[in-house]
Design an enzyme around this catalytic site. Sequence first.
Site, PDB file in Angstrom:
ATOM      1  CD  GLU A 206      -3.348  -0.213   5.642  1.00 26.62           C
ATOM      2  OE1 GLU A 206      -4.365  -0.089   4.905  1.00 26.62           O
ATOM      3  OE2 GLU A 206      -2.351   0.526   5.538  1.00 26.62           O
TER       4      GLU A 206
ATOM      5  CE  LYS B 109      -5.704  15.261  14.331  1.00 27.83           C
ATOM      6  NZ  LYS B 109      -4.808  15.156  13.146  1.00 27.83           N
TER       7      LYS B 109
ATOM      8  CD1 TRP C  27      -9.758  15.957  16.626  1.00 27.52           C
ATOM      9  CD2 TRP C  27     -10.545  13.991  15.920  1.00 27.52           C
ATOM     10  NE1 TRP C  27      -8.916  14.988  17.096  1.00 27.52           N
ATOM     11  CE2 TRP C  27      -9.375  13.777  16.682  1.00 27.52           C
ATOM     12  CE3 TRP C  27     -11.206  12.893  15.371  1.00 27.52           C
ATOM     13  CZ2 TRP C  27      -8.852  12.514  16.910  1.00 27.52           C
ATOM     14  CZ3 TRP C  27     -10.690  11.634  15.590  1.00 27.52           C
ATOM     15  CH2 TRP C  27      -9.518  11.435  16.355  1.00 27.52           C
TER      16      TRP C  27
ATOM     17  CB  THR D 235      -0.948  -0.033   1.223  1.00 19.84           C
ATOM     18  OG1 THR D 235      -1.632   1.207   1.312  1.00 19.84           O
ATOM     19  CG2 THR D 235      -0.213  -0.255   2.529  1.00 19.84           C
TER      20      THR D 235
END
Lengths: 546, 546
Positions: free
Chosen positions: B335, B445, B450, B188
């Site tokens: 993943e 942040k 967030w 990846t």
Amino acid sequence: MKTKIIESADNAYQYPLLIKNLLLSGKRYQPTQEIVYSDLFRYDYRTLYQRICKLAHVLTDAGVGAGDTVAVMDWDSHRYLEAYFAVPMIGAILHHVNIRLSPDQISYTMNHAEDSLVLVHDDFVAIAEQLTEQLPCVRGYIQLTDEAKPVATSLNTFGDYEALLEKASDHYKFPDFDENSVATLFYTTGTTGNPKGVYFSHRQLVLHTINGAATLGLYDGQPLLRSEDVYMPMTPMFHVHAWGVPYIATMLGVKQVYPGRYEPNKLVKLYRDEKVTFSHGVPTVLQMILNCAEAETTDMTGWKMVTGGSAPTLALAQQMADKGILFHTAYGMSETCPLLTLTYLNPSEQALDMNDQLALRIKTGIPNAMVDLRVADPSGNDVPHDGESVGEVVVRAPWLTQGYYKEPEKGAELWQNGWLHTGDVASIDEAGVLQIKDRIKDVIKTGGEWISSIELESLISQHPQVAEVAVIGIPDEKWGERAYALIVPVSGQTVDAGALQAHLMQFVESGRINKWAIPEKISVVSEIPKTSVGKLNKKLIRMQVS
Amino acid sequence: MKTKIIESADNAYQYPLLIKNLLLSGKRYQPTQEIVYSDLFRYDYRTLYQRICKLAHVLTDAGVGAGDTVAVMDWDSHRYLEAYFAVPMIGAILHHVNIRLSPDQISYTMNHAEDSLVLVHDDFVAIAEQLTEQLPCVRGYIQLTDEAKPVATSLNTFGDYEALLEKASDHYKFPDFDENSVATLFYTTGTTGNPKGVYFSHRQLVLHTINGAATLGLYDGQPLLRSEDVYMPMTPMFHVHAWGVPYIATMLGVKQVYPGRYEPNKLVKLYRDEKVTFSHGVPTVLQMILNCAEAETTDMTGWKMVTGGSAPTLALAQQMADKGILFHTAYGMSETCPLLTLTYLNPSEQALDMNDQLALRIKTGIPNAMVDLRVADPSGNDVPHDGESVGEVVVRAPWLTQGYYKEPEKGAELWQNGWLHTGDVASIDEAGVLQIKDRIKDVIKTGGEWISSIELESLISQHPQVAEVAVIGIPDEKWGERAYALIVPVSGQTVDAGALQAHLMQFVESGRINKWAIPEKISVVSEIPKTSVGKLNKKLIRMQVS
């Protein structure tokens, strides 16, 4: 072989296959679908999860720890379903007590399983009271009732299930542990000896569930349990996990209907009122359903039904088809969790007229995904896939009992050369369709061939003067075994051995049986020994002959 | 916890979850279904199994042993499918080479994976020749061709795939081994550093497959891959196992169509000629399909389509709906094998007019069975399930890479506290529906909250004088970070920071964003840095600002 084994990063989670994980999806997909208990109780999947948490608290408060065994004595209920999850999820073992056994056998199994806590429905309190002195391992009871209050009892109880749940927290942090931990335990009875315990781990049940979900739902030519179905078992929950379907249904989040004690009219009424679409049951139960009063006025069109446990007759299949029921046959046993094979109709078979499908629908079909199944001759080699040659069904799957509980010698008989020996004799055809023929102990092993006693009985019974027949194998120096037949003639008539042998010769000539299958010895008797449930008592016949 | 661990009888078979077992059912259920390779080649499931056996012989004859790595450089083909099975089934590791990487990156991944044998299609022989000197680990090549003969080459080849298969036996006794053996490996790429290897074991792929089969096929409100479907991938087989669907399709025994190199007109023609019903692809590929010439004259009604990889726009959803395509969105990553979540419509949502379903169909839906997925705030606590609060998606499932190949430090970043950290920021609503908002590295942040840079960009872009906008977080002593915006005004017009801040105040007043989300600093520029594929280059912007 030196393969490369997977390496895990620090803090990587090595996901164990645990029953708790089957609960993740149902309430996410279909939170408002219902769990129904007869005409008494209903709630949704969010409540199911909360009640499982509550039950886990009740169990741990009652002193149940990891590795302990918890018994349930109940009919099919939402509470049983909760126990299916909560008991294994705290690391304990769920013992599904077979409440149809004799009191002695029940007491044997409960001691053998070392049950420490018993969830007991009102209907079984009397028997529990009768047995409790013989059960030193049991530390206490929790009562299940369908009334305002449970029945009065001398048992040492922690209280009423609902009252205990009421007080418990609806959050529980279920622990992780080894996926090979035993989750469930129950007993299978043969014709001889004590019941034998079979046991299944979290890993096995998770794999049985997700594979069963894929198999049951994905083939148009198979029984279809999908998101919009409504499930009601008619094989008891104490019997091989109700064939594993409650776990599958819960994982999917489908509506589930638990009928309590099986009464045919009530089952049909629930089917109708709750719009059930998917059920399973042994042929006897299905026959009761078809014959009950409610059935006469109930449209059963489209009810998907799986039968198994014993072979359905063509007559039953016809009756079911006449009612519009879409039925299929499954094969499995207590030792196999149980799912192994299912009727499968390919698209051209699905296009046949239903009457022409019946012979296919009473076959046991082809093995499910992940199931490695062979029909082996006495030397362990595959028999030809010709639909005629017979051998023993031997199997590998990720969900087979690894032995009999605390009886390693019996487990070693079950497992030979890495294959579970089912004791069933079958043929398999070119398309891979399995046809169970007989139990191996009832097969006649003669001249290096296996002859099905059931098939011989069927052929002999076609003789017009034969009312009843039983065939067994008797030792023979030259052939190993030879067939021996007991005959009851039709009332007021006579038949002799020679006539029957001549009758069987036509099947030799048509190639259906070999010549040495014809019984050399045929006895005409007035009665054939039967078991208490009316089956031919071949064990007794063998004893009388030898 | 001291649970009771399962005991195995002598000779009991402890069934490992191996890829070979996925091959049991397809050829039993649907032996005559076809595997199709473009307009060049077709055969049935019995032949598939024989060719997998043959390939296993060819590989072992070429010296491939357990633990070795075999690379494939090919478009989507039946041969790739054969390698999906044969390579892991002999205990070796399949490296799906990403043939879209730069030659340097390809060479890096092949060395890092220690590829010992390479299956290379004619189209990649030139690049293989260019790289071979840099690949000391490669002992030889097998050529794949669509012509009568493979292209001439200076590579050290064992010969032509078909010629080698021709000579090999079609029986192979595939061994058992540890289910945790690595089966597949691929790379990846992030925006920085070398590609990272992710790897999956037999156990992980088997669980991904059977669970994926159940999830894809059982819910009426989800993409449906069932026995009578016809599957054609439009996400390459070198990309995260083509989302795992070739394994699922093969287990089921459905007809599969492998299109070779993706050319929109050819894909649409294959869809039409082979009666494809189920596909998946990233939004870019779907856009190409919709816009190609063949699409104009092709009825796509009922084509079930899963998209993912990046968020589909409402406009794309509308175009697909206009063509009659039933589309759904999935979420996952390299993943994660990859399946994690899928669009799910409950029955009342399914009953909506298609136009009203579109906004639901571009959401990433709810987690599949067995997937434990949380949206966590920076302290690791679940954010409220209100569809607004955002946090990082963290996940557990039985099929997640356990790290990055040979890079334990990077694996430890991926896995924190036993949860795989996806790096994706999302909200989750009351019904459990996940909505991916941003990559965490692009989130600002600020003040313990967030803020999605993508959302801010979207709000700013609504100002009539804004042509382009990029928002990043810049360090701030008091707030941790504050938003910073770069603006390109509409050609010939001007805009100032004050006007934009005033524009954003309306969204503060409507409760959409908090006041501190308003960028304190806004720069008006003539151009915003972009990456080579035209995305905002936030890394460069950050470097220029700091």
